[in-house]
Scaffold this active site. Structure first.
Site, PDB file in Angstrom:
ATOM      1  N   TYR A  45       0.924  -1.210  -0.003  1.00  0.00           N
ATOM      2  CA  TYR A  45       0.034   0.133   0.050  1.00  0.00           C
ATOM      3  C   TYR A  45       0.917   1.370  -0.046  1.00  0.00           C
ATOM      4  O   TYR A  45       0.672   2.257  -0.606  1.00  0.00           O
ATOM      5  CB  TYR A  45      -0.769   0.132   1.240  1.00  0.00           C
ATOM      6  N   CYS A  76      -1.138  -1.942  10.176  1.00  0.00           N
ATOM      7  CA  CYS A  76      -0.456  -1.257   8.994  1.00  0.00           C
ATOM      8  C   CYS A  76      -0.261   0.175   9.194  1.00  0.00           C
ATOM      9  O   CYS A  76      -1.088   1.003   9.656  1.00  0.00           O
ATOM     10  CB  CYS A  76      -1.401  -1.531   7.933  1.00  0.00           C
ATOM     11  N   THR A  78       1.070   2.474   7.287  1.00  0.00           N
ATOM     12  CA  THR A  78       0.592   3.276   6.139  1.00  0.00           C
ATOM     13  C   THR A  78      -0.932   3.463   6.225  1.00  0.00           C
ATOM     14  O   THR A  78      -1.460   4.773   6.303  1.00  0.00           O
ATOM     15  CB  THR A  78       0.642   2.439   4.841  1.00  0.00           C
ATOM     16  N   CYS A 189       6.393   0.745  10.572  1.00  0.00           N
ATOM     17  CA  CYS A 189       5.773   0.067   9.422  1.00  0.00           C
ATOM     18  C   CYS A 189       5.941  -1.403  10.106  1.00  0.00           C
ATOM     19  O   CYS A 189       6.992  -1.745  10.654  1.00  0.00           O
ATOM     20  CB  CYS A 189       6.564  -0.082   8.392  1.00  0.00           C
TER      21      CYS A 189
END
Ligand code: DGL
Length: 279
Positions: A45, A76, A78, A189
């Protein structure tokens, strides 16, 4: 007397990185059932634009809600960095991303107030970690660096502590962090804890590494506890894994992420076209 909730905890990620949160959740809450969705058909992503990341995240959340989860964890970095605050506020279910728990731990750990953040390109570009850090510690100096090659390296199993390719890439990505003399480094991350040893050896013992998996699991456990939503099950909890590409691809790498010999639990492929557009 608090109510109990026997429903599973929902966890999702673009791929396998979120399993680093699952591993910690199982340690902390061994009697909870977990439903995991790994969007391995669309990973990564972090190299995509905001609109696509948001669309995928909302589909992932809608999928978990269909499985009747009591809480959703965006495991996640992101997604956690990109989902707008208003969207998160509108959720009618308990939710946690990974940014806040990691930032709280980093702010507690830092002495000098110089904090490094590594993450995907989208995460670093969003500035989300910096904003959260300065909300707690306005004088903090935040040094971010995007590490776009880490996710494909990890997903492809380049993870051994002696892996020279990953070492080489990591040395380059971590150089600006070292130059800026941080005392704390957020692995922004959820894939990065898998290569924590490589990162740790490069930055040295004087820099505290913040593992989003550990911090998020702790945060989620506290949230469920405070809302009376923990299960009172006595038997060990079970994990069910749903992935958006073939299950054998998942199985090959998942055991490494979970640090087990083999993955136990239900594993099923989900048709991407069947995902609902929103929650
Ligand atoms: N585990 C995701 C994160 O924490 C990986 C991002 C990606 O898919 O690029 O950001």
């Amino acid at each position: 007397m608090y109510p109990m909730d026997q429903r599973p905890i929902g966890v999702f990620d673009s791929g396998l990185g979120g399993l680093t949160v699952v591993k910690e959740l199982v340690k902390l809450l061994p009697h909870e059932n977990i439903v995991y969705f790994g969007d391995i058909g669309r990973v990564p992503y972090g190299t995509r634009g905001r609109a696509i990341i948001q669309k995928y995240a909302m589909q992932d959340i809608a999928f978990l809600l269909q499985k009747d989860v009591k809480m959703v964890i965006a495991a996640c970095g992101t997604v956690s960095a990109i989902l707008p605050k208003e969207t998160v506020k509108s959720f009618t279910f308990p939710y946690s991303g990974v940014v806040k728990p990691a930032v709280q731990a980093a702010c507690a750990a830092t002495v000098t107030g110089r904090i490094g953040v590594i993450g995907t390109s989208a995460t670093i570009k969003s500035g989300a970690y910096g904003k959260e850090i300065r909300a707690i510690r306005p004088d903090a100096v935040v040094i971010g660096n995007a590490c776009p090659l880490f996710v494909p390296l990890v997903e492809n199993g380049f993870i051994g502590p002696d892996n020279q390719v990953t070492q080489l890439v990591a040395r380059q990505y971590l150089a600006p962090i070292l130059e800026n003399k941080v005392d704390t480094l957020i692995l922004g991350c959820t894939h990065y804890p898998i290569i924590k040893r490589i990162i740790g050896e490069i930055v040295g013992e004087d820099i505290t590494l913040i593992d989003p998996g550990k911090e998020t699991a702790r945060h989620a456990a506290a949230l469920l506890q405070s809302q009376g939503l923990l299960s009172d099950r006595k038997a060990p909890g079970e994990c069910a894994y749903y992935v958006s590409d073939t299950a054998d691809i998942f199985e090959q790498t998942a055991s490494i992420f979970l640090q087990t010999d083999s993955v136990t639990g239900h594993i099923e492929q989900v048709d991407l076209d069947s995902l609902q557009p929103t929650v």
